[in-house]
Design a protein around this motif. Structure first.
Motif, short mmCIF file in Angstrom:
data_model
loop_
_atom_site.label_atom_id
_atom_site.label_comp_id
_atom_site.label_asym_id
_atom_site.label_seq_id
_atom_site.Cartn_x
_atom_site.Cartn_y
_atom_site.Cartn_z
N ALA A 221 -6.69 18.84 15.92
CA ALA A 221 -7.08 20.16 15.39
C ALA A 221 -8.59 20.21 15.20
O ALA A 221 -9.23 21.22 15.51
CB ALA A 221 -6.35 20.45 14.08
N TRP A 222 -9.17 19.11 14.70
CA TRP A 222 -10.63 19.03 14.55
C TRP A 222 -11.30 19.20 15.92
O TRP A 222 -12.25 19.96 16.07
CB TRP A 222 -11.02 17.70 13.91
CG TRP A 222 -12.48 17.44 13.94
CD1 TRP A 222 -13.18 16.75 14.89
CD2 TRP A 222 -13.46 17.90 13.00
NE1 TRP A 222 -14.51 16.75 14.59
CE2 TRP A 222 -14.72 17.45 13.43
CE3 TRP A 222 -13.38 18.66 11.83
CZ2 TRP A 222 -15.89 17.71 12.75
CZ3 TRP A 222 -14.55 18.93 11.15
CH2 TRP A 222 -15.79 18.45 11.60
N SER A 223 -10.79 18.51 16.92
CA SER A 223 -11.35 18.61 18.27
C SER A 223 -11.25 20.02 18.83
O SER A 223 -12.11 20.43 19.61
CB SER A 223 -10.64 17.64 19.22
OG SER A 223 -10.88 16.31 18.84
N GLU B 173 -7.36 20.57 8.18
CA GLU B 173 -7.20 20.31 6.75
C GLU B 173 -5.73 20.28 6.36
O GLU B 173 -5.26 19.37 5.67
CB GLU B 173 -7.91 21.38 5.92
CG GLU B 173 -7.78 21.10 4.44
CD GLU B 173 -7.85 22.31 3.55
OE1 GLU B 173 -8.20 22.13 2.38
OE2 GLU B 173 -7.53 23.42 4.00
N ARG B 174 -4.96 21.26 6.81
CA ARG B 174 -3.54 21.33 6.47
C ARG B 174 -2.79 20.08 6.93
O ARG B 174 -2.03 19.48 6.17
CB ARG B 174 -2.92 22.58 7.11
CG ARG B 174 -1.46 22.82 6.70
CD ARG B 174 -0.86 23.98 7.48
NE ARG B 174 -0.50 23.61 8.83
CZ ARG B 174 0.61 22.92 9.14
NH1 ARG B 174 1.43 22.51 8.21
NH2 ARG B 174 0.88 22.63 10.40
N LEU B 175 -3.05 19.68 8.16
CA LEU B 175 -2.36 18.51 8.71
C LEU B 175 -2.78 17.22 8.01
O LEU B 175 -1.94 16.35 7.74
CB LEU B 175 -2.61 18.42 10.21
CG LEU B 175 -1.95 19.55 11.03
CD1 LEU B 175 -2.53 19.58 12.44
CD2 LEU B 175 -0.44 19.39 11.06
N ARG C 114 -2.18 12.19 11.14
CA ARG C 114 -3.59 11.87 11.36
C ARG C 114 -4.01 12.27 12.77
O ARG C 114 -5.06 12.87 12.98
CB ARG C 114 -3.84 10.38 11.14
CG ARG C 114 -5.31 9.99 11.34
CD ARG C 114 -5.48 8.51 11.48
NE ARG C 114 -4.76 8.07 12.68
CZ ARG C 114 -4.42 6.82 12.92
NH1 ARG C 114 -4.71 5.86 12.06
NH2 ARG C 114 -3.78 6.50 14.02
N SER C 115 -3.18 11.94 13.74
CA SER C 115 -3.48 12.28 15.13
C SER C 115 -3.52 13.79 15.33
O SER C 115 -4.43 14.32 15.98
CB SER C 115 -2.42 11.64 16.04
OG SER C 115 -2.64 11.98 17.37
N ALA C 116 -2.56 14.50 14.77
CA ALA C 116 -2.55 15.96 14.90
C ALA C 116 -3.77 16.57 14.23
O ALA C 116 -4.38 17.50 14.77
CB ALA C 116 -1.26 16.53 14.31
N GLU D 170 1.58 17.19 19.29
CA GLU D 170 1.43 16.23 18.19
C GLU D 170 1.87 16.85 16.87
O GLU D 170 2.48 16.20 16.03
CB GLU D 170 -0.01 15.74 18.12
CG GLU D 170 -0.18 14.44 17.36
CD GLU D 170 0.37 13.24 18.12
OE1 GLU D 170 0.51 12.19 17.46
OE2 GLU D 170 0.66 13.33 19.31
N ARG D 171 1.57 18.13 16.68
CA ARG D 171 1.98 18.83 15.47
C ARG D 171 3.51 18.86 15.38
O ARG D 171 4.08 18.60 14.34
CB ARG D 171 1.42 20.24 15.45
CG ARG D 171 1.82 21.04 14.22
CD ARG D 171 1.34 22.48 14.18
NE ARG D 171 0.87 23.01 15.43
CZ ARG D 171 -0.32 23.59 15.60
NH1 ARG D 171 -1.17 23.69 14.60
NH2 ARG D 171 -0.66 24.07 16.77
N ARG D 172 4.16 19.17 16.50
CA ARG D 172 5.63 19.19 16.51
C ARG D 172 6.20 17.82 16.18
O ARG D 172 7.16 17.71 15.43
CB ARG D 172 6.14 19.64 17.88
CG ARG D 172 6.05 21.10 18.09
CD ARG D 172 6.80 21.46 19.36
NE ARG D 172 6.15 22.56 20.01
CZ ARG D 172 6.31 22.88 21.27
NH1 ARG D 172 7.07 22.14 22.05
NH2 ARG D 172 5.69 23.92 21.79
#
Length: 101
Positions: free
Chosen positions: A55-57, A65-67, A49-51, A27-29
């Motif tokens: 990351a939170w999960s 935070e960065r995303l 938002r999804s990424a 998702e980050r990519r």
């Protein structure tokens, strides 16, 4: 999405953690491909938002935070911006020192 679904259904916590990490990376990519396309909303901000949620999960709060901040850089729709802001507040409650950075 498939990795996320498998992670939710995984019986083994280690397997679930690995699947969530894989989903986060994918998702980050995808979000980073859209990073410079601020006129391509809501796709760009939804991917961020999804990424950030993944990351939170994964308990990677600095990355969440960065995303989330990246997702807010463009012109996200109001509901997406609200969700990103809510995620940021959750991150700051969990790790107050991130707010100062």
């Amino acid at each position: 999405m498939e990795c996320t679904q498998e992670a939710v259904l995984a019986q083994d916590p280690a397997v679930a953690r690995d699947l969530f990490r894989r989903a986060l990376e994918l998702e980050r990519r995808a979000a980073e491909v859209w990073e410079e396309t601020r006129d391509e909303e809501p796709t760009r901000s939804i991917l961020y938002r999804s990424a950030a949620a993944l990351a939170w999960s994964c308990q990677d709060y600095a990355e969440a935070e960065r995303l989330a901040r990246k997702g807010l850089e463009g012109r996200p729709p109001n509901n997406t911006a609200r969700e990103l802001d809510e995620l940021l507040e959750k991150v700051y409650r969990k790790v107050p020192s991130l707010r100062a950075s």
